[in-house]
Design an enzyme around this catalytic site. Structure first.
Site, PDB file in Angstrom:
ATOM      1  N   LYS A   1      -7.044  29.237 -41.449  1.00 54.26           N
ATOM      2  CA  LYS A   1      -6.355  30.126 -42.388  1.00 54.26           C
ATOM      3  C   LYS A   1      -5.002  29.517 -42.809  1.00 54.26           C
ATOM      4  O   LYS A   1      -4.556  28.532 -42.207  1.00 54.26           O
ATOM      5  CB  LYS A   1      -6.180  31.500 -41.722  1.00 54.26           C
ATOM      6  CG  LYS A   1      -7.527  32.207 -41.466  1.00 54.26           C
ATOM      7  CD  LYS A   1      -7.309  33.517 -40.754  1.00 54.26           C
ATOM      8  CE  LYS A   1      -8.605  34.288 -40.598  1.00 54.26           C
ATOM      9  NZ  LYS A   1      -8.397  35.582 -39.891  1.00 54.26           N
TER      10      LYS A   1
ATOM     11  N   TYR B   1     -14.493  39.315 -47.462  1.00 57.29           N
ATOM     12  CA  TYR B   1     -14.061  40.412 -46.593  1.00 57.29           C
ATOM     13  C   TYR B   1     -14.533  41.777 -47.117  1.00 57.29           C
ATOM     14  O   TYR B   1     -13.883  42.782 -46.847  1.00 57.29           O
ATOM     15  CB  TYR B   1     -12.536  40.390 -46.452  1.00 57.29           C
ATOM     16  CG  TYR B   1     -12.016  39.343 -45.469  1.00 57.29           C
ATOM     17  CD1 TYR B   1     -12.514  39.271 -44.165  1.00 57.29           C
ATOM     18  CD2 TYR B   1     -11.007  38.452 -45.831  1.00 57.29           C
ATOM     19  CE1 TYR B   1     -12.037  38.326 -43.263  1.00 57.29           C
ATOM     20  CE2 TYR B   1     -10.522  37.501 -44.927  1.00 57.29           C
ATOM     21  CZ  TYR B   1     -11.044  37.454 -43.646  1.00 57.29           C
ATOM     22  OH  TYR B   1     -10.559  36.527 -42.736  1.00 57.29           O
TER      23      TYR B   1
ATOM     24  N   THR C   1     -10.320  38.842 -31.901  1.00 54.84           N
ATOM     25  CA  THR C   1      -9.637  39.071 -33.178  1.00 54.84           C
ATOM     26  C   THR C   1      -8.123  39.205 -32.959  1.00 54.84           C
ATOM     27  O   THR C   1      -7.326  38.607 -33.679  1.00 54.84           O
ATOM     28  CB  THR C   1     -10.188  40.356 -33.850  1.00 54.84           C
ATOM     29  OG1 THR C   1     -11.594  40.185 -34.023  1.00 54.84           O
ATOM     30  CG2 THR C   1      -9.527  40.620 -35.181  1.00 54.84           C
TER      31      THR C   1
ATOM     32  N   ARG D   1      -7.237  31.113 -30.547  1.00 54.83           N
ATOM     33  CA  ARG D   1      -6.270  32.192 -30.780  1.00 54.83           C
ATOM     34  C   ARG D   1      -5.406  32.437 -29.535  1.00 54.83           C
ATOM     35  O   ARG D   1      -4.232  32.798 -29.649  1.00 54.83           O
ATOM     36  CB  ARG D   1      -6.995  33.468 -31.213  1.00 54.83           C
ATOM     37  CG  ARG D   1      -7.502  33.396 -32.666  1.00 54.83           C
ATOM     38  CD  ARG D   1      -8.451  34.521 -32.979  1.00 54.83           C
ATOM     39  NE  ARG D   1      -8.834  34.573 -34.391  1.00 54.83           N
ATOM     40  CZ  ARG D   1      -9.823  35.331 -34.851  1.00 54.83           C
ATOM     41  NH1 ARG D   1     -10.528  36.084 -34.033  1.00 54.83           N
ATOM     42  NH2 ARG D   1     -10.103  35.322 -36.141  1.00 54.83           N
TER      43      ARG D   1
ATOM     44  N   VAL E   1      -2.328  39.705 -34.742  1.00 51.92           N
ATOM     45  CA  VAL E   1      -3.661  39.835 -35.363  1.00 51.92           C
ATOM     46  C   VAL E   1      -3.628  39.451 -36.842  1.00 51.92           C
ATOM     47  O   VAL E   1      -4.595  38.893 -37.372  1.00 51.92           O
ATOM     48  CB  VAL E   1      -4.243  41.267 -35.146  1.00 51.92           C
ATOM     49  CG1 VAL E   1      -3.457  42.321 -35.907  1.00 51.92           C
ATOM     50  CG2 VAL E   1      -5.719  41.317 -35.519  1.00 51.92           C
TER      51      VAL E   1
ATOM     52  N   ASN F   1      -3.841  35.090 -37.318  1.00 53.17           N
ATOM     53  CA  ASN F   1      -4.640  34.612 -36.175  1.00 53.17           C
ATOM     54  C   ASN F   1      -5.351  33.277 -36.436  1.00 53.17           C
ATOM     55  O   ASN F   1      -6.365  32.964 -35.811  1.00 53.17           O
ATOM     56  CB  ASN F   1      -5.590  35.704 -35.670  1.00 53.17           C
ATOM     57  CG  ASN F   1      -6.582  36.172 -36.714  1.00 53.17           C
ATOM     58  OD1 ASN F   1      -6.646  35.619 -37.815  1.00 53.17           O
ATOM     59  ND2 ASN F   1      -7.368  37.168 -36.386  1.00 53.17           N
TER      60      ASN F   1
ATOM     61  N   HIS G   1     -10.846  31.628 -38.918  1.00 51.39           N
ATOM     62  CA  HIS G   1     -11.976  32.531 -39.169  1.00 51.39           C
ATOM     63  C   HIS G   1     -13.244  31.860 -38.666  1.00 51.39           C
ATOM     64  O   HIS G   1     -13.398  30.647 -38.792  1.00 51.39           O
ATOM     65  CB  HIS G   1     -12.138  32.798 -40.677  1.00 51.39           C
ATOM     66  CG  HIS G   1     -13.463  33.464 -40.971  1.00 51.39           C
ATOM     67  ND1 HIS G   1     -13.651  34.821 -40.846  1.00 51.39           N
ATOM     68  CD2 HIS G   1     -14.667  32.936 -41.304  1.00 51.39           C
ATOM     69  CE1 HIS G   1     -14.924  35.100 -41.108  1.00 51.39           C
ATOM     70  NE2 HIS G   1     -15.560  33.980 -41.391  1.00 51.39           N
TER      71      HIS G   1
ATOM     72  N   GLU H   1     -21.753  33.491 -45.706  1.00 51.77           N
ATOM     73  CA  GLU H   1     -20.426  32.896 -45.915  1.00 51.77           C
ATOM     74  C   GLU H   1     -20.518  31.433 -46.366  1.00 51.77           C
ATOM     75  O   GLU H   1     -19.767  30.999 -47.240  1.00 51.77           O
ATOM     76  CB  GLU H   1     -19.596  33.026 -44.636  1.00 51.77           C
ATOM     77  CG  GLU H   1     -19.208  34.471 -44.365  1.00 51.77           C
ATOM     78  CD  GLU H   1     -18.560  34.724 -43.011  1.00 51.77           C
ATOM     79  OE1 GLU H   1     -18.283  35.904 -42.707  1.00 51.77           O
ATOM     80  OE2 GLU H   1     -18.330  33.764 -42.256  1.00 51.77           O
TER      81      GLU H   1
HETATM   82  P1  DAT Z   1     -12.489  38.355 -36.873  1.00 52.95           P
HETATM   83  O1  DAT Z   1     -11.607  37.498 -37.739  1.00 52.95           O
HETATM   84  O2  DAT Z   1     -12.210  38.159 -35.412  1.00 52.95           O
HETATM   85  O3  DAT Z   1     -13.949  38.218 -37.206  1.00 52.95           O
HETATM   86  P2  DAT Z   1     -12.569  40.910 -38.281  1.00 52.95           P
HETATM   87  O4  DAT Z   1     -13.720  40.358 -39.038  1.00 52.95           O
HETATM   88  O5  DAT Z   1     -12.739  42.240 -37.624  1.00 52.95           O
HETATM   89  O6  DAT Z   1     -12.089  39.873 -37.142  1.00 52.95           O
HETATM   90  O7  DAT Z   1     -11.292  41.003 -39.233  1.00 52.95           O
HETATM   91  C1  DAT Z   1     -11.019  39.979 -40.142  1.00 52.95           C
HETATM   92  C2  DAT Z   1      -9.550  39.713 -40.131  1.00 52.95           C
HETATM   93  O8  DAT Z   1      -8.832  40.863 -40.523  1.00 52.95           O
HETATM   94  C3  DAT Z   1      -8.985  39.357 -38.748  1.00 52.95           C
HETATM   95  O9  DAT Z   1      -9.166  37.991 -38.412  1.00 52.95           O
HETATM   96  C4  DAT Z   1      -7.543  39.704 -38.916  1.00 52.95           C
HETATM   97  C5  DAT Z   1      -7.593  40.924 -39.831  1.00 52.95           C
HETATM   98  N1  DAT Z   1      -7.564  42.146 -39.025  1.00 52.95           N
HETATM   99  C6  DAT Z   1      -8.566  42.682 -38.294  1.00 52.95           C
HETATM  100  N2  DAT Z   1      -8.185  43.793 -37.671  1.00 52.95           N
HETATM  101  C7  DAT Z   1      -6.890  43.986 -38.016  1.00 52.95           C
HETATM  102  C8  DAT Z   1      -5.901  44.971 -37.700  1.00 52.95           C
HETATM  103  N3  DAT Z   1      -6.178  45.991 -36.902  1.00 52.95           N
HETATM  104  N4  DAT Z   1      -4.678  44.824 -38.249  1.00 52.95           N
HETATM  105  C9  DAT Z   1      -4.375  43.792 -39.061  1.00 52.95           C
HETATM  106  N5  DAT Z   1      -5.256  42.830 -39.401  1.00 52.95           N
HETATM  107  C10 DAT Z   1      -6.479  42.931 -38.887  1.00 52.95           C
HETATM  108 MG    MG Z   2     -15.008  38.781 -38.903  1.00 48.59          MG
END
Ligand code: DAT
Ligand code: MG
Length: 169
Positions: A30, A70, A112, A123, A130, A133, A136, A147
């Site tokens: 990222k 997303y 995450t 991470r 978060v 992080n 991806h 994707e």
């Molecule tokens: P991951 O990236 O572990 O697959 P995710 O798909 O649930 O997690 O979410 C995508 C991204 O969104 C994550 O890397 C960071 C952001 N994100 C997720 N939950 C969040 C939260 N509670 N507050 C802020 N950003 C968040």
């Molecule tokens: Mg995800």
């Protein structure tokens, strides 16, 4: 963008052998990871683990691409912040291949929320929040296929034989 993703998703599903050692996942460093010079370290971890790099590019992700990527999170309160963050600079998009690469990459990444990520994970070693992080990774084989077809054209993915394959499998 939606049409292209849909069409390539359909065509990907017809490609035989997206299982076993041919499993693929989509990984992105990222914008914070690129700014913090973590690209080399992240690539190194996947290479050393034994996975094969089949696609890599430094790019600025467009609004359309990120909205599609997303789309499952569009109703979340942090969605707009997430979009701005992901547009804030270039990302390094990659495709890695190998046995159980989707699940293993998620383990290598950590949780995450970096606070819940064990030391030794990406991470868990390189970030604290978060919302920043650094990496991806696809969360399932199905998401990986979607994707990869969204971020890469077929001709950007290389077919090559890794010389150390028989020492890994
Ligand atoms: P991951 O990236 O572990 O697959 P995710 O798909 O649930 O997690 O979410 C995508 C991204 O969104 C994550 O890397 C960071 C952001 N994100 C997720 N939950 C969040 C939260 N509670 N507050 C802020 N950003 C968040
Ligand atoms: Mg995800």
């Amino acid at each position: 963008m939606r049409l292209r993703a849909y069409l390539s998703c359909i065509s990907m599903q017809n490609v035989p052998g997206w299982t076993g050692v041919n499993e693929r996942t989509f990984i992105a460093v990222k914008p914070d990871g690129v700014q913090r010079k973590l690209v080399g370290e992240i690539v190194r971890r996947f290479e050393k683990r034994g996975f094969k790099l089949v696609g890599l590019k430094l790019m600025q992700a467009s609004e359309d691409l990120l909205r599609e990527h997303y789309c499952d999170l569009r109703s979340k309160p942090f969605f707009n912040t997430l979009m701005s963050y992901m547009k804030s600079g270039p990302v390094v998009a990659m495709v890695w291949q190998g046995l159980d690469v989707v699940k293993t990459a998620r383990k290598m990444m950590g949780e995450t929320n970096p606070a819940e990520s064990l030391p030794g994970t990406i991470r868990g070693d390189y970030c604290v929040e978060v919302g920043k992080n650094v990496i991806h990774g696809s969360d399932s084989v199905e998401s990986a296929q979607k994707e990869i077809s969204l971020w890469f054209r077929q001709n950007e993915l290389q077919r090559w034989e890794s010389s150390n394959l028989r020492w890994i499998y």
